[in-house]
Write a protein that holds these residues in place. Structure first.
Motif, short mmCIF file in Angstrom:
data_model
loop_
_atom_site.label_atom_id
_atom_site.label_comp_id
_atom_site.label_asym_id
_atom_site.label_seq_id
_atom_site.Cartn_x
_atom_site.Cartn_y
_atom_site.Cartn_z
N GLY A 14 -35.88 -3.26 66.09
CA GLY A 14 -36.32 -4.64 65.88
C GLY A 14 -35.38 -5.62 66.53
N ILE A 15 -35.63 -6.88 66.28
CA ILE A 15 -34.81 -7.96 66.84
C ILE A 15 -33.56 -8.08 65.96
CG2 ILE A 15 -34.72 -10.43 67.36
CD1 ILE A 15 -37.85 -10.22 67.60
N PRO A 16 -32.36 -7.88 66.54
CA PRO A 16 -31.14 -7.87 65.73
C PRO A 16 -30.94 -9.10 64.85
CG PRO A 16 -30.66 -7.08 67.93
CD PRO A 16 -32.09 -7.59 67.95
N GLU A 17 -31.36 -10.28 65.32
CA GLU A 17 -31.15 -11.50 64.56
C GLU A 17 -32.20 -11.73 63.47
OE1 GLU A 17 -31.64 -11.54 67.96
OE2 GLU A 17 -29.54 -11.56 68.54
N SER A 18 -33.23 -10.92 63.45
CA SER A 18 -34.32 -11.14 62.48
C SER A 18 -33.82 -10.88 61.05
CB SER A 18 -35.50 -10.22 62.78
OG SER A 18 -35.18 -8.88 62.45
N ALA A 23 -35.18 -9.18 58.72
CA ALA A 23 -35.37 -7.77 58.34
C ALA A 23 -34.22 -6.91 58.85
CB ALA A 23 -36.70 -7.25 58.88
N CYS A 24 -33.84 -7.07 60.11
CA CYS A 24 -32.72 -6.29 60.67
C CYS A 24 -31.41 -6.64 59.99
CB CYS A 24 -32.60 -6.51 62.18
SG CYS A 24 -33.81 -5.59 63.13
N GLN A 25 -31.19 -7.91 59.73
CA GLN A 25 -29.97 -8.32 59.06
C GLN A 25 -29.89 -7.76 57.64
OE1 GLN A 25 -27.21 -9.94 60.42
NE2 GLN A 25 -28.36 -9.32 62.25
N ALA A 26 -31.03 -7.68 56.95
CA ALA A 26 -31.05 -7.10 55.61
C ALA A 26 -30.72 -5.61 55.67
CB ALA A 26 -32.41 -7.32 54.96
N ILE A 27 -31.29 -4.91 56.62
CA ILE A 27 -31.00 -3.47 56.78
C ILE A 27 -29.52 -3.27 57.05
CG2 ILE A 27 -31.35 -1.48 58.30
CD1 ILE A 27 -34.30 -2.49 58.56
N LEU A 28 -28.96 -4.07 57.96
CA LEU A 28 -27.53 -3.94 58.26
C LEU A 28 -26.66 -4.24 57.04
CD1 LEU A 28 -27.47 -5.57 61.80
CD2 LEU A 28 -27.06 -3.16 61.25
N TYR A 29 -27.05 -5.21 56.24
CA TYR A 29 -26.30 -5.55 55.03
C TYR A 29 -26.33 -4.39 54.04
CZ TYR A 29 -24.97 -7.90 50.71
OH TYR A 29 -24.36 -8.23 49.52
N TRP A 30 -27.52 -3.84 53.78
CA TRP A 30 -27.64 -2.73 52.83
C TRP A 30 -26.94 -1.48 53.36
CZ3 TRP A 30 -33.43 -4.10 52.57
CH2 TRP A 30 -33.62 -5.18 51.71
N GLN A 31 -27.00 -1.28 54.66
CA GLN A 31 -26.31 -0.15 55.26
C GLN A 31 -24.79 -0.30 55.07
OE1 GLN A 31 -28.35 1.93 58.67
NE2 GLN A 31 -26.75 0.84 59.75
N ARG A 32 -24.29 -1.53 55.25
CA ARG A 32 -22.86 -1.80 55.04
C ARG A 32 -22.47 -1.53 53.59
NH1 ARG A 32 -21.08 -7.55 54.81
NH2 ARG A 32 -20.81 -7.08 52.64
#
Length: 136
Positions: free
Chosen positions: A92-96, A98-107
């Protein structure tokens, strides 16, 4: 054994979801003796271990199972290494949002894994780094 498709289905939000792969991963993580190697597009879950938002309903047990396997081996005095390969950005688009939420939960997932392994080492008076056991 007879094949029973429905035994691997659970109902979530009114829809049937196949959990056979999840059960298979858990089975093989629990059987691992020395090493785990996992490649995954998304690596988040075991939210009950997160330092914040731990009431989030993220029922993927894989991160917790890997963490508990490592801690089990540490307590037994054995060597164990887990290697988890993730893409730099989710699809997906990194700034979106949805992507930011995935990166946060992954962190949150990764931080929780390292924290629990570090706590396990500290309780046993061991000076190794969690990275000696978990590499992401």
């Amino acid at each position: 054994h007879s094949f029973s498709f429905t035994s691997e289905l659970v109902q979530k939000k009114g829809r049937y979801v196949d959990i056979s792969m999840h059960r298979g991963w858990v089975h093989h993580i629990r059987r691992a003796q020395h090493t785990l190697y996992i490649e995954s597009q998304y690596f988040l879950g075991s939210s009950q271990l997160w330092p914040v938002m731990n009431d989030t309903k993220c029922s993927n047990l894989i991160p917790g199972e890997v963490t508990f396997k490592i801690c089990e081996k540490i307590k037994e005095g054995g060597r164990f290494s887990a290697y988890i390969l993730l893409p730099l950005w989710p699809e997906g688009i990194p700034e979106s949002p949805a992507c930011q939420a995935i990166l946060y939960w992954q962190r949150l997932t990764i931080e929780a894994m390292y924290r629990h392994i570090s706590d396990c080492l500290a309780k046993l008076g061991r000076e190794e780094s969690p990275r000696d056991y978990l590499n992401i």
